[in-house]
Design an enzyme around this catalytic site. Structure first.
Site, PDB file in Angstrom:
ATOM      1  CE  LYS A  92      -3.556   2.045   2.785  1.00 26.14           C
ATOM      2  NZ  LYS A  92      -4.330   2.054   3.757  1.00 26.14           N
ATOM      3  N   GLY A 129      -0.844   8.174  -5.635  1.00 26.64           N
ATOM      4  CA  GLY A 129      -0.424   7.078  -5.843  1.00 26.64           C
ATOM      5  C   GLY A 129       0.399   6.144  -4.163  1.00 26.64           C
ATOM      6  CG  ASP A 149     -15.259   1.854  -0.218  1.00 24.47           C
ATOM      7  OD1 ASP A 149     -15.451   2.453  -0.268  1.00 24.47           O
ATOM      8  OD2 ASP A 149     -13.677   2.629  -0.370  1.00 24.47           O
TER       9      ASP A 149
HETATM   10  P1  AMP Z   1      -9.339   5.138   1.232  1.00 26.09           P
HETATM   11  O1  AMP Z   1      -9.711   6.237   1.643  1.00 26.09           O
HETATM   12  O2  AMP Z   1      -7.952   4.979   1.420  1.00 26.09           O
HETATM   13  O3  AMP Z   1     -10.141   3.979   1.945  1.00 26.09           O
HETATM   14  O4  AMP Z   1      -9.266   4.881  -0.491  1.00 26.09           O
HETATM   15  C1  AMP Z   1     -10.094   5.488  -0.891  1.00 26.09           C
HETATM   16  C2  AMP Z   1     -10.075   5.047  -2.311  1.00 26.09           C
HETATM   17  O5  AMP Z   1      -9.436   6.325  -2.080  1.00 26.09           O
HETATM   18  C3  AMP Z   1      -8.829   3.473  -2.670  1.00 26.09           C
HETATM   19  O6  AMP Z   1      -9.981   3.477  -4.462  1.00 26.09           O
HETATM   20  C4  AMP Z   1      -7.914   4.873  -2.488  1.00 26.09           C
HETATM   21  O7  AMP Z   1      -6.994   3.923  -3.813  1.00 26.09           O
HETATM   22  C5  AMP Z   1      -7.740   5.568  -3.325  1.00 26.09           C
HETATM   23  N1  AMP Z   1      -6.829   6.560  -3.061  1.00 26.09           N
HETATM   24  C6  AMP Z   1      -6.333   7.137  -1.797  1.00 26.09           C
HETATM   25  N2  AMP Z   1      -5.539   7.512  -1.524  1.00 26.09           N
HETATM   26  C7  AMP Z   1      -5.041   7.263  -2.815  1.00 26.09           C
HETATM   27  C8  AMP Z   1      -3.274   7.666  -3.233  1.00 26.09           C
HETATM   28  N3  AMP Z   1      -2.948   8.645  -2.860  1.00 26.09           N
HETATM   29  N4  AMP Z   1      -3.257   7.800  -4.775  1.00 26.09           N
HETATM   30  C9  AMP Z   1      -4.462   6.847  -5.117  1.00 26.09           C
HETATM   31  N5  AMP Z   1      -5.156   5.952  -4.930  1.00 26.09           N
HETATM   32  C10 AMP Z   1      -5.309   6.371  -3.678  1.00 26.09           C
HETATM   33 MG    MG Z   2     -10.069   2.204   1.530  1.00 25.90          MG
END
Ligand code: AMP
Ligand code: MG
Length: 502
Positions: free
Chosen positions: A121, A134, A260
């Site tokens: 991650k 990313g 998700d």
């Molecule tokens: P999360 O809030 O971490 O559960 O993320 C929600 C969505 O946003 C997921 O699809 C993650 O992969 C995407 N996401 C969160 N932070 C990033 C980041 N810095 N770069 C790319 N995708 C992100």
């Molecule tokens: Mg997530």
């Protein structure tokens, strides 16, 4: 004689690759390379988990391991993949999310013959990154790393964490920070949102292969059943209900219970702005971004139920050909949740109070205790831990018992009833306190403790990560040399804000 260390990763004769998820191919997963990070540094490796995976200590210390865990080098014989999913975020349907910063870098068989997926991650952009970079920042990576293993040690189903790698690479959030990568480990990282993605696109033919994969790999007991989808979904609902009870029992708040972030294996998944409650407040909101309190502590069980309703909605086409029949089956499965949750929760509170028998008025006794803690802003973890010192035999109370309590008059009335309740089941003080001390942790990953490890690591010192990691592997043990870690946060550190920014 000193043998040179057996380096297993580079040659990779073992652990054996066992690709099953990647074998699904498009449209479920896409092969995506990780993006290398400059000057990776291994801040921590979980040696016990590494051993379970068949990676020995010498191998985990070699430069190839660090490079692999940084995403700078591929796992031999495996092409990294990312997957597509959607999700209900704070109640709103978002049709396309996916692994925006995560890469599955290996699927292996452990020496014990279990299949495990390794996912980085923060390992660079993917087709699902949308407009983001990313990456993951150091602070949130330390929090995820430590909390995954703290939860595991508490006996709560969770993804595990194998390694934590940092890099000087700058990452822009509210301020300029630096990058890090956590390697998560689980039998599967499939989320509720994976099924929702295909359902809402009307790609219903894509649901069965994904469900079959999940069932074959993780629920083999249902694989041959004529009702295998209903059996599996019933098990997901049951696991989710039990998971939520387990969270409530230790005062854990997830912070972003979007669909998700919910695992079809019933694992705690995606540690972001989580928190353990310090001063008890049943409406506690741990995520600064969650202004409406959708994911407040007391809402969590309801949201767990709602999330199950979203999964069942998305899997309707698997349950029966006629929509009405499918809805009937799904409703029956969903309707099991409240009782399953209540049973698990009542059992957990009883255990926390050291009650052996089940009595109808136990819930009143539990609720009165929680209400005393709440009005007095008592520390949740310490208050339960202290209760083990209560003695039915003598009236002299251990002073610790009162330490956290504000309304002593109410507390004394409650204690009198508690004493009577314990005596009525011939409770043995010593035996009971042993039972209580294996369900009421002494140490949890309080925000201020995580913050201290983060601040030190941001200054180049990973020592506090190691100390916390080791401490939290034995959350129920006294560990007198670390008693300070069981204290309430100092006043100035009570309101550390954590948000979705990570
Ligand atoms: P999360 O809030 O971490 O559960 O993320 C929600 C969505 O946003 C997921 O699809 C993650 O992969 C995407 N996401 C969160 N932070 C990033 C980041 N810095 N770069 C790319 N995708 C992100
Ligand atoms: Mg997530």
């Amino acid at each position: 004689m000193n043998h040179p260390p057996e380096i297993q990763l580079p040659g990779l004769s073992k652990p054996t690759l066992m690709p099953a998820y990647s074998a699904l191919g498009a449209p479920y997963v896409t092969s995506v390379p990780t993006t290398p990070l400059p000057a990776p540094r291994l801040l921590h490796v979980n040696l016990q988990l590494a051993a379970e995976l068949g990676i020995d200590e010498a191998a985990s210390a070699c430069p190839e391991f660090v490079e692999t865990m940084a995403g700078n080098r591929a796992w031999p014989g495996y092409e990294s993949i990312s997957s597509v999913y959607g999700g209900h975020q704070f109640g709103t349907w978002v049709p396309r999310l996916g692994d925006g910063r995560a890469h599955l870098i290996a699927e292996i068989a452990t020496p014990a013959g279990e299949r495990r997926e390794l996912q980085l991650k923060g390992s660079g952009p993917t087709p699902y990154s949308r407009f983001a970079d990313g990456r993951a920042v150091l602070r949130s990576s330390i929090r995820e790393y430590l909390c995954s293993e703290a939860m595991h040690a508490l006996g709560i189903p969770t993804t595990r964490a194998l390694s934590l790698v940092s890099s000087p690479q700058p990452v822009r959030r509210e301020t300029l920070e630096t990058a890090a990568v956590v390697c998560r480990v689980a039998p599967s990282l499939v989320r509720f949102g994976h099924f929702e993605y295909f359902y809402y696109r009307d790609d219903h033919a894509q649901l069965a292969p994904l469900a079959d994969h999940v069932i074959e790999q993780n629920f083999p007991e249902f694989a041959a059943s004529p009702n295998r989808y209903a059996d599996w979904l019933g098990e997901v609902v049951a696991r989710t209900a039990r998971l939520l009870a387990a969270w409530q029992a230790v005062g854990f708040c997830h912070g972003v219970m979007n669909t998700d972030n919910f695992s079809v294996l019933g694992l705690t998944l995606d540690y972001g702005p989580f928190g353990f409650i310090d001063a008890f407040d049943s409406h506690h909101i741990c995520n600064h971004t969650d202004e409406g309190g959708r994911y407040a502590y007391d809402q969590q069980p309801v949201i767990g139920h709602w999330n199950c309703s979203r999964l069942l909605q998305a899997t309707l086409p698997l349950l029966a050909q006629k929509p009405e029949a499918a809805v009937e089956i799904a409703t029956e499965i969903l309707d099991r949740y409240p009782a399953l949750y209540t049973d698990a929760m009542t059992r957990a509170w009883r255990q926390k109070l050291g009650l052996r028998d089940a009595r109808d008025d136990d819930r009143e006794l539990i609720n009165r205790y929680l209400s005393i803690l709440e009005t007095g802003h008592s520390d949740f973890t310490r208050s339960f831990r202290n209760l083990a010192r209560f003695r039915t035999a003598d009236d002299a109370l251990a002073t610790e018992l009162r330490d956290e309590i504000a309304d002593l008059e109410r507390f004394d009335k409650w204690l009198a009833d508690y004493r009577q309740r314990l005596r009525s089941e011939q409770s043995d003080d010593a035996e009971r306190s042993l039972r209580m001390n294996v369900v009421n942790p002494k140490y949890v990953l309080r925000n201020h403790l995580a913050q201290a490890a983060i601040t030190a690591a941001e200054h180049g010192d990973a020592g506090e990560i190691e100390r916390l990691f080791t401490l939290l592997q034995r959350p129920f043990d006294e560990q007198p040399e670390h008693a300070a870690y069981a204290a309430e946060p100092p006043t100035e550190l009570r309101h550390i804000e954590v948000s979705c920014s990570s």
